[in-house]
Design a protein around this motif. Structure first.
Motif, short mmCIF file in Angstrom:
data_model
loop_
_atom_site.label_atom_id
_atom_site.label_comp_id
_atom_site.label_asym_id
_atom_site.label_seq_id
_atom_site.Cartn_x
_atom_site.Cartn_y
_atom_site.Cartn_z
N VAL A 87 -10.93 -0.70 -3.05
CA VAL A 87 -10.27 0.76 -2.49
C VAL A 87 -9.37 0.28 -1.45
N GLY A 88 -9.76 -0.83 -0.57
CA GLY A 88 -8.74 -1.18 0.72
C GLY A 88 -7.66 -1.84 0.28
N ALA A 89 -6.79 -1.30 0.95
CA ALA A 89 -5.28 -1.79 0.58
C ALA A 89 -4.60 -1.72 1.90
N ARG A 90 -3.43 -2.26 1.89
CA ARG A 90 -2.48 -2.19 3.13
C ARG A 90 -1.53 -0.89 2.62
N PRO A 91 -1.41 0.10 3.57
CA PRO A 91 -0.64 1.26 3.54
C PRO A 91 0.86 0.61 3.74
N ARG A 92 1.83 1.84 3.11
CA ARG A 92 3.19 1.39 3.26
C ARG A 92 3.53 1.70 4.97
N GLY A 93 3.77 0.50 5.63
CA GLY A 93 4.15 0.83 7.04
C GLY A 93 5.56 1.06 7.17
N LYS A 94 6.20 1.57 8.61
CA LYS A 94 7.51 2.08 8.88
C LYS A 94 8.21 0.80 8.26
N GLY A 95 9.58 1.34 7.64
CA GLY A 95 10.60 0.39 7.26
C GLY A 95 10.12 -0.70 6.33
N MET A 96 9.14 -0.46 5.47
CA MET A 96 8.49 -1.28 4.90
C MET A 96 9.11 -1.08 3.25
N GLU A 97 9.77 -1.89 2.63
CA GLU A 97 10.27 -1.84 1.37
C GLU A 97 9.08 -1.84 0.47
N VAL A 129 -8.40 0.76 -7.12
CA VAL A 129 -8.12 1.95 -6.69
C VAL A 129 -6.71 1.84 -5.47
N GLY A 130 -6.88 0.82 -4.84
CA GLY A 130 -5.99 0.65 -3.74
C GLY A 130 -4.54 0.60 -4.36
N ASN A 131 -3.41 1.08 -3.88
CA ASN A 131 -2.15 1.17 -4.38
C ASN A 131 -1.37 -0.39 -4.09
N PRO A 132 -0.47 -0.56 -4.89
CA PRO A 132 -0.24 -0.37 -6.27
C PRO A 132 -1.16 -0.76 -7.07
#
Ligand code: NAI
Length: 323
Positions: A87-97, A129-132
Protein backbone atom coordinates in the motif's frame (compact mmCIF):
# COMPACT_ATOMS: atom_id res chain seq x y z
CA UNK A 1 -7.26 -23.44 15.80
CA UNK A 2 -6.26 -22.81 12.16
CA UNK A 3 -2.63 -21.90 11.49
CA UNK A 4 -2.38 -18.09 11.45
CA UNK A 5 -1.93 -16.44 8.06
CA UNK A 6 0.89 -13.90 7.89
CA UNK A 7 -0.35 -10.68 6.29
CA UNK A 8 2.29 -8.07 5.43
CA UNK A 9 1.05 -4.51 4.89
CA UNK A 10 3.28 -1.68 3.73
CA UNK A 11 2.46 1.94 4.48
CA UNK A 12 1.01 0.72 7.77
CA UNK A 13 0.66 4.23 9.20
CA UNK A 14 -1.04 5.66 6.11
CA UNK A 15 -4.70 6.47 5.63
CA UNK A 16 -5.71 3.37 3.63
CA UNK A 17 -4.06 1.14 6.22
CA UNK A 18 -5.96 2.88 8.99
CA UNK A 19 -9.09 1.28 7.59
CA UNK A 20 -7.54 -1.84 6.04
CA UNK A 21 -5.70 -3.22 9.05
CA UNK A 22 -8.71 -3.12 11.34
CA UNK A 23 -10.97 -4.86 8.85
CA UNK A 24 -8.40 -7.59 8.26
CA UNK A 25 -8.06 -7.99 12.01
CA UNK A 26 -11.83 -8.33 12.29
CA UNK A 27 -11.84 -11.22 9.80
CA UNK A 28 -13.33 -9.44 6.78
CA UNK A 29 -10.57 -10.51 4.39
CA UNK A 30 -9.78 -14.13 5.21
CA UNK A 31 -12.85 -15.18 7.13
CA UNK A 32 -14.16 -15.00 10.70
CA UNK A 33 -12.28 -18.12 11.83
CA UNK A 34 -8.88 -17.35 10.28
CA UNK A 35 -6.25 -16.06 12.75
CA UNK A 36 -3.73 -13.58 11.37
CA UNK A 37 -0.27 -12.27 12.18
CA UNK A 38 0.03 -8.64 11.05
CA UNK A 39 3.45 -7.62 9.71
CA UNK A 40 3.47 -3.84 9.22
CA UNK A 41 6.12 -1.95 7.28
CA UNK A 42 6.79 1.78 7.40
CA UNK A 43 9.63 4.16 6.64
CA UNK A 44 11.66 5.41 9.64
CA UNK A 45 9.97 8.86 9.93
CA UNK A 46 6.57 7.16 10.26
CA UNK A 47 7.57 4.59 12.89
CA UNK A 48 6.12 6.63 15.76
CA UNK A 49 2.80 6.88 13.98
CA UNK A 50 2.93 3.15 13.30
CA UNK A 51 3.52 2.55 17.01
CA UNK A 52 0.25 4.39 17.65
CA UNK A 53 -1.57 2.19 15.13
CA UNK A 54 -0.22 -0.91 16.87
CA UNK A 55 -1.45 0.45 20.22
CA UNK A 56 -4.92 0.83 18.72
CA UNK A 57 -4.92 -2.67 17.23
CA UNK A 58 -4.01 -3.98 20.66
CA UNK A 59 -6.76 -1.90 22.24
CA UNK A 60 -9.34 -3.62 20.02
CA UNK A 61 -8.49 -7.01 21.61
CA UNK A 62 -9.25 -8.73 18.29
CA UNK A 63 -9.69 -12.47 18.84
CA UNK A 64 -8.10 -13.26 15.45
CA UNK A 65 -4.86 -11.28 15.88
CA UNK A 66 -2.11 -13.63 17.05
CA UNK A 67 0.84 -11.26 16.75
CA UNK A 68 1.84 -7.87 15.37
CA UNK A 69 5.21 -7.02 13.89
CA UNK A 70 6.01 -3.33 13.25
CA UNK A 71 9.23 -2.65 11.37
CA UNK A 72 11.04 -0.43 8.89
CA UNK A 73 12.92 -3.39 7.41
CA UNK A 74 11.24 -5.01 4.37
CA UNK A 75 13.10 -8.28 5.02
CA UNK A 76 11.40 -8.52 8.42
CA UNK A 77 7.99 -7.33 7.21
CA UNK A 78 7.83 -9.91 4.40
CA UNK A 79 9.29 -12.84 6.36
CA UNK A 80 7.14 -15.91 5.58
CA UNK A 81 4.30 -13.60 4.43
CA UNK A 82 1.36 -15.47 2.89
CA UNK A 83 -0.35 -12.29 1.73
CA UNK A 84 1.44 -9.02 0.98
CA UNK A 85 -0.49 -5.80 0.55
CA UNK A 86 1.83 -3.18 -0.91
CA UNK A 87 0.00 0.00 0.00
CA UNK A 88 2.81 2.41 0.89
CA UNK A 89 4.11 4.51 -1.96
CA UNK A 90 5.69 7.85 -2.65
CA UNK A 91 3.02 10.48 -3.33
CA UNK A 92 3.49 12.95 -6.14
CA UNK A 93 5.40 15.92 -4.73
CA UNK A 94 5.37 19.55 -5.87
CA UNK A 95 6.93 19.98 -9.31
CA UNK A 96 7.36 16.22 -9.69
CA UNK A 97 6.88 14.99 -13.23
CA UNK A 98 5.12 11.73 -13.97
CA UNK A 99 8.44 10.14 -14.91
CA UNK A 100 9.96 11.22 -11.55
CA UNK A 101 7.02 9.65 -9.71
CA UNK A 102 7.41 6.42 -11.65
CA UNK A 103 11.12 6.34 -10.91
CA UNK A 104 10.76 7.13 -7.17
CA UNK A 105 8.19 4.38 -6.74
CA UNK A 106 10.11 2.00 -8.93
CA UNK A 107 12.97 2.12 -6.47
CA UNK A 108 10.66 1.32 -3.53
CA UNK A 109 9.02 -1.58 -5.35
CA UNK A 110 12.27 -3.08 -6.58
CA UNK A 111 13.54 -3.25 -2.98
CA UNK A 112 10.25 -4.79 -1.84
CA UNK A 113 10.23 -7.27 -4.75
CA UNK A 114 13.69 -8.49 -3.70
CA UNK A 115 12.60 -8.80 -0.07
CA UNK A 116 9.52 -10.80 -1.10
CA UNK A 117 11.70 -13.01 -3.28
CA UNK A 118 14.09 -13.75 -0.45
CA UNK A 119 11.78 -13.96 2.56
CA UNK A 120 8.09 -14.44 1.74
CA UNK A 121 6.20 -17.73 1.59
CA UNK A 122 6.73 -19.41 -1.81
CA UNK A 123 2.96 -19.14 -2.31
CA UNK A 124 2.66 -15.48 -1.33
CA UNK A 125 -0.19 -13.57 -2.93
CA UNK A 126 0.85 -9.98 -3.63
CA UNK A 127 -1.54 -7.09 -4.19
CA UNK A 128 -0.10 -3.71 -5.13
CA UNK A 129 -2.31 -0.77 -4.15
CA UNK A 130 0.27 2.04 -4.12
CA UNK A 131 0.28 4.03 -7.33
CA UNK A 132 1.14 3.73 -10.14
CA UNK A 133 -0.12 0.31 -9.03
CA UNK A 134 0.15 -1.70 -12.27
CA UNK A 135 3.71 -0.65 -13.02
CA UNK A 136 4.78 -0.93 -9.38
CA UNK A 137 3.54 -4.54 -9.46
CA UNK A 138 5.53 -5.16 -12.63
CA UNK A 139 8.69 -3.89 -10.95
CA UNK A 140 8.16 -5.91 -7.78
CA UNK A 141 7.62 -9.02 -9.88
CA UNK A 142 10.70 -8.39 -12.05
CA UNK A 143 12.75 -8.21 -8.85
CA UNK A 144 11.39 -11.52 -7.55
CA UNK A 145 12.69 -14.06 -10.08
CA UNK A 146 12.05 -17.03 -7.75
CA UNK A 147 8.33 -16.27 -7.50
CA UNK A 148 5.79 -16.82 -10.26
CA UNK A 149 4.88 -13.50 -11.94
CA UNK A 150 1.24 -14.55 -11.56
CA UNK A 151 1.64 -14.04 -7.80
CA UNK A 152 1.91 -10.27 -8.42
CA UNK A 153 -1.33 -8.39 -8.98
CA UNK A 154 -2.46 -4.76 -8.85
CA UNK A 155 -5.73 -3.31 -7.69
CA UNK A 156 -8.51 -2.31 -10.06
CA UNK A 157 -11.21 -3.66 -7.77
CA UNK A 158 -11.98 -0.17 -6.51
CA UNK A 159 -12.70 0.89 -10.10
CA UNK A 160 -14.79 -2.27 -10.54
CA UNK A 161 -16.82 -1.52 -7.42
CA UNK A 162 -17.26 2.12 -8.41
CA UNK A 163 -18.54 1.01 -11.82
CA UNK A 164 -21.01 -1.42 -10.22
CA UNK A 165 -22.52 1.31 -8.09
CA UNK A 166 -22.77 3.82 -10.95
CA UNK A 167 -24.64 1.28 -13.05
CA UNK A 168 -26.84 0.12 -10.18
CA UNK A 169 -27.85 3.68 -9.35
CA UNK A 170 -28.60 4.50 -12.98
CA UNK A 171 -30.84 1.45 -13.44
CA UNK A 172 -32.47 1.54 -10.01
CA UNK A 173 -31.05 -1.89 -9.18
CA UNK A 174 -28.72 -3.18 -6.51
CA UNK A 175 -25.04 -3.95 -7.10
CA UNK A 176 -25.75 -7.60 -6.38
CA UNK A 177 -28.16 -7.72 -9.36
CA UNK A 178 -25.27 -6.99 -11.75
CA UNK A 179 -22.99 -9.62 -13.26
CA UNK A 180 -20.08 -9.31 -15.66
CA UNK A 181 -18.65 -5.85 -14.93
CA UNK A 182 -15.14 -5.47 -16.35
CA UNK A 183 -12.35 -2.97 -15.87
CA UNK A 184 -9.68 -3.34 -18.57
CA UNK A 185 -6.13 -2.02 -18.35
CA UNK A 186 -4.47 0.48 -16.07
CA UNK A 187 -5.65 1.82 -12.70
CA UNK A 188 -5.60 5.35 -14.09
CA UNK A 189 -7.81 7.67 -16.09
CA UNK A 190 -7.22 5.53 -19.21
CA UNK A 191 -8.86 2.46 -17.65
CA UNK A 192 -11.80 1.11 -19.62
CA UNK A 193 -14.91 0.28 -17.57
CA UNK A 194 -16.84 -2.01 -19.92
CA UNK A 195 -20.51 -2.92 -19.53
CA UNK A 196 -20.81 -4.79 -22.85
CA UNK A 197 -20.91 -8.15 -21.03
CA UNK A 198 -22.91 -6.98 -18.02
CA UNK A 199 -26.23 -8.50 -17.21
CA UNK A 200 -28.68 -6.98 -14.76
CA UNK A 201 -31.20 -9.49 -13.48
CA UNK A 202 -30.31 -11.53 -16.57
CA UNK A 203 -30.90 -8.69 -19.08
CA UNK A 204 -28.11 -7.08 -21.13
CA UNK A 205 -27.08 -3.87 -19.34
CA UNK A 206 -26.28 -2.22 -22.68
CA UNK A 207 -29.98 -2.51 -23.60
CA UNK A 208 -31.08 -0.92 -20.32
CA UNK A 209 -29.04 2.28 -20.51
CA UNK A 210 -28.60 4.93 -23.14
CA UNK A 211 -25.34 4.58 -25.11
CA UNK A 212 -24.75 8.28 -24.77
CA UNK A 213 -24.93 8.02 -20.97
CA UNK A 214 -22.61 5.02 -21.08
CA UNK A 215 -19.96 6.71 -23.21
CA UNK A 216 -20.16 10.34 -22.06
CA UNK A 217 -21.12 9.98 -18.42
CA UNK A 218 -20.49 6.52 -16.98
CA UNK A 219 -17.01 5.92 -18.42
CA UNK A 220 -15.51 9.33 -17.45
CA UNK A 221 -17.23 9.23 -14.03
CA UNK A 222 -15.57 5.91 -13.18
CA UNK A 223 -12.24 6.95 -14.71
CA UNK A 224 -12.14 10.21 -12.73
CA UNK A 225 -13.78 9.08 -9.50
CA UNK A 226 -10.50 9.25 -7.59
CA UNK A 227 -10.13 12.95 -8.42
CA UNK A 228 -13.78 13.61 -7.52
CA UNK A 229 -13.22 12.09 -4.06
CA UNK A 230 -10.14 14.26 -3.51
CA UNK A 231 -12.16 17.32 -4.55
CA UNK A 232 -15.01 16.48 -2.16
CA UNK A 233 -13.11 15.07 0.80
CA UNK A 234 -9.87 16.99 0.58
CA UNK A 235 -8.06 13.65 0.76
CA UNK A 236 -7.83 10.64 -1.51
CA UNK A 237 -10.13 7.64 -1.19
CA UNK A 238 -9.06 5.51 1.73
CA UNK A 239 -11.87 3.42 3.25
CA UNK A 240 -13.17 2.47 -0.20
CA UNK A 241 -9.65 1.59 -1.36
CA UNK A 242 -9.20 -0.57 1.75
CA UNK A 243 -12.55 -2.24 1.12
CA UNK A 244 -11.56 -3.05 -2.47
CA UNK A 245 -8.24 -4.51 -1.31
CA UNK A 246 -10.17 -6.74 1.09
CA UNK A 247 -12.47 -7.84 -1.75
CA UNK A 248 -9.51 -8.56 -4.05
CA UNK A 249 -7.67 -10.80 -1.58
CA UNK A 250 -10.86 -12.33 -0.19
CA UNK A 251 -11.88 -13.51 -3.64
CA UNK A 252 -8.39 -14.63 -4.67
CA UNK A 253 -8.05 -16.76 -1.52
CA UNK A 254 -11.64 -17.91 -1.01
CA UNK A 255 -13.15 -17.70 -4.53
CA UNK A 256 -15.17 -15.06 -6.37
CA UNK A 257 -18.86 -14.89 -6.94
CA UNK A 258 -18.67 -14.56 -10.75
CA UNK A 259 -16.45 -12.20 -12.73
CA UNK A 260 -14.23 -9.68 -10.95
CA UNK A 261 -11.48 -7.37 -12.25
CA UNK A 262 -7.84 -7.94 -11.31
CA UNK A 263 -4.72 -6.41 -12.83
CA UNK A 264 -2.46 -9.38 -13.59
CA UNK A 265 0.42 -10.17 -15.96
CA UNK A 266 -0.81 -9.94 -19.55
CA UNK A 267 -0.45 -13.25 -21.37
CA UNK A 268 -1.62 -12.35 -24.87
CA UNK A 269 -5.30 -12.77 -23.98
CA UNK A 270 -7.48 -10.28 -25.85
CA UNK A 271 -4.46 -9.21 -27.91
CA UNK A 272 -2.63 -7.65 -24.95
CA UNK A 273 0.93 -8.85 -25.42
CA UNK A 274 2.96 -9.99 -22.39
CA UNK A 275 5.04 -7.41 -20.52
CA UNK A 276 2.50 -5.32 -18.62
CA UNK A 277 0.18 -5.80 -15.63
CA UNK A 278 -3.23 -5.34 -17.22
CA UNK A 279 -6.67 -5.51 -15.64
CA UNK A 280 -8.75 -8.39 -16.98
CA UNK A 281 -12.04 -10.06 -16.17
CA UNK A 282 -11.17 -13.08 -14.01
CA UNK A 283 -12.89 -15.77 -12.02
CA UNK A 284 -11.18 -16.91 -8.81
CA UNK A 285 -11.38 -20.41 -7.40
CA UNK A 286 -9.23 -22.81 -5.37
CA UNK A 287 -6.78 -20.05 -4.48
CA UNK A 288 -6.12 -19.10 -8.11
CA UNK A 289 -7.57 -16.89 -10.82
CA UNK A 290 -8.28 -17.42 -14.50
CA UNK A 291 -8.93 -14.89 -17.23
CA UNK A 292 -12.44 -15.18 -18.66
CA UNK A 293 -11.89 -16.03 -22.32
CA UNK A 294 -13.98 -15.74 -25.45
CA UNK A 295 -15.73 -12.42 -24.86
CA UNK A 296 -16.51 -10.41 -28.01
CA UNK A 297 -14.60 -7.16 -28.37
CA UNK A 298 -16.15 -4.56 -30.67
CA UNK A 299 -14.31 -1.64 -32.29
CA UNK A 300 -15.22 0.80 -29.51
CA UNK A 301 -13.89 -1.55 -26.84
CA UNK A 302 -10.76 -2.37 -28.83
CA UNK A 303 -9.86 1.29 -29.13
CA UNK A 304 -10.27 1.83 -25.37
CA UNK A 305 -8.38 -1.38 -24.50
CA UNK A 306 -5.49 -0.35 -26.73
CA UNK A 307 -5.34 3.19 -25.32
CA UNK A 308 -4.89 1.92 -21.76
CA UNK A 309 -2.38 -0.72 -22.94
CA UNK A 310 -0.37 2.02 -24.68
CA UNK A 311 -0.19 3.99 -21.43
CA UNK A 312 1.03 0.90 -19.56
CA UNK A 313 3.76 0.30 -22.17
CA UNK A 314 4.86 3.92 -21.80
CA UNK A 315 5.04 3.50 -18.01
CA UNK A 316 7.04 0.34 -18.55
CA UNK A 317 9.48 2.16 -20.83
CA UNK A 318 10.04 4.82 -18.14
CA UNK A 319 11.24 2.21 -15.61
CA UNK A 320 12.90 -0.26 -17.99
CA UNK A 321 16.21 0.22 -16.10
CA UNK A 322 14.71 -1.46 -13.04
CA UNK A 323 13.15 -4.45 -14.78
P1 NAI B 1 -0.73 7.81 2.71
O1 NAI B 1 0.26 8.83 2.22
O2 NAI B 1 -1.74 8.18 3.74
O3 NAI B 1 0.07 6.55 3.28
C1 NAI B 1 1.15 5.98 2.62
C2 NAI B 1 2.07 5.45 3.69
O4 NAI B 1 3.11 4.74 3.03
C3 NAI B 1 2.74 6.55 4.50
O5 NAI B 1 2.53 6.32 5.89
C4 NAI B 1 4.22 6.42 4.14
O6 NAI B 1 5.09 6.72 5.22
C5 NAI B 1 4.30 4.95 3.72
N1 NAI B 1 5.43 4.62 2.87
C6 NAI B 1 6.01 5.37 1.90
N2 NAI B 1 7.04 4.73 1.37
C7 NAI B 1 7.12 3.54 1.98
C8 NAI B 1 8.01 2.44 1.88
N3 NAI B 1 9.03 2.47 1.04
N4 NAI B 1 7.78 1.36 2.66
C9 NAI B 1 6.77 1.35 3.54
N5 NAI B 1 5.91 2.37 3.70
C10 NAI B 1 6.09 3.44 2.94
O7 NAI B 1 -1.41 7.23 1.40
P2 NAI B 1 -2.75 6.36 1.27
O8 NAI B 1 -3.89 7.28 1.12
O9 NAI B 1 -2.77 5.33 2.32
O10 NAI B 1 -2.51 5.72 -0.18
C11 NAI B 1 -1.47 4.79 -0.40
C12 NAI B 1 -1.28 4.55 -1.88
O11 NAI B 1 -2.44 3.94 -2.43
C13 NAI B 1 -1.05 5.82 -2.71
O12 NAI B 1 -0.03 5.54 -3.66
C14 NAI B 1 -2.36 6.02 -3.42
O13 NAI B 1 -2.19 6.72 -4.63
C15 NAI B 1 -2.76 4.58 -3.66
N6 NAI B 1 -4.17 4.35 -3.95
C16 NAI B 1 -4.49 3.35 -4.85
C17 NAI B 1 -5.78 3.04 -5.16
C18 NAI B 1 -6.10 1.94 -6.14
O14 NAI B 1 -7.28 1.79 -6.45
N7 NAI B 1 -5.15 1.17 -6.65
C19 NAI B 1 -6.89 3.79 -4.56
C20 NAI B 1 -6.49 4.80 -3.61
C21 NAI B 1 -5.17 5.06 -3.32
Amino acid sequence: MKTPVRVAITGGAGQISYSLIFRIAAGDMLGPDQPVILQLLEIPPAMDALKGVVMEINDCAFPLVQDIVATDDPDVAFAKADVALLVGARPRGKGMERADLLQANAEIFSVQGKALNDHASRDVKVLVVGNPANTNALIASANAPDLDPGQFTAMTRLDHNRALTQLAQKTGKHVTDIEGMIIWGNHSATQYPDIAHCKIDGKAAADLVDQNWYRSDFIPTVQKRGAAIIEARGASSAASAASAAIDHIHDWVLGSDGIVSMAIPSDGSYGIEPGVIYSYPVVCQNGGYEIVQGLDVDDFSREKMTATETELREERAAVENLL
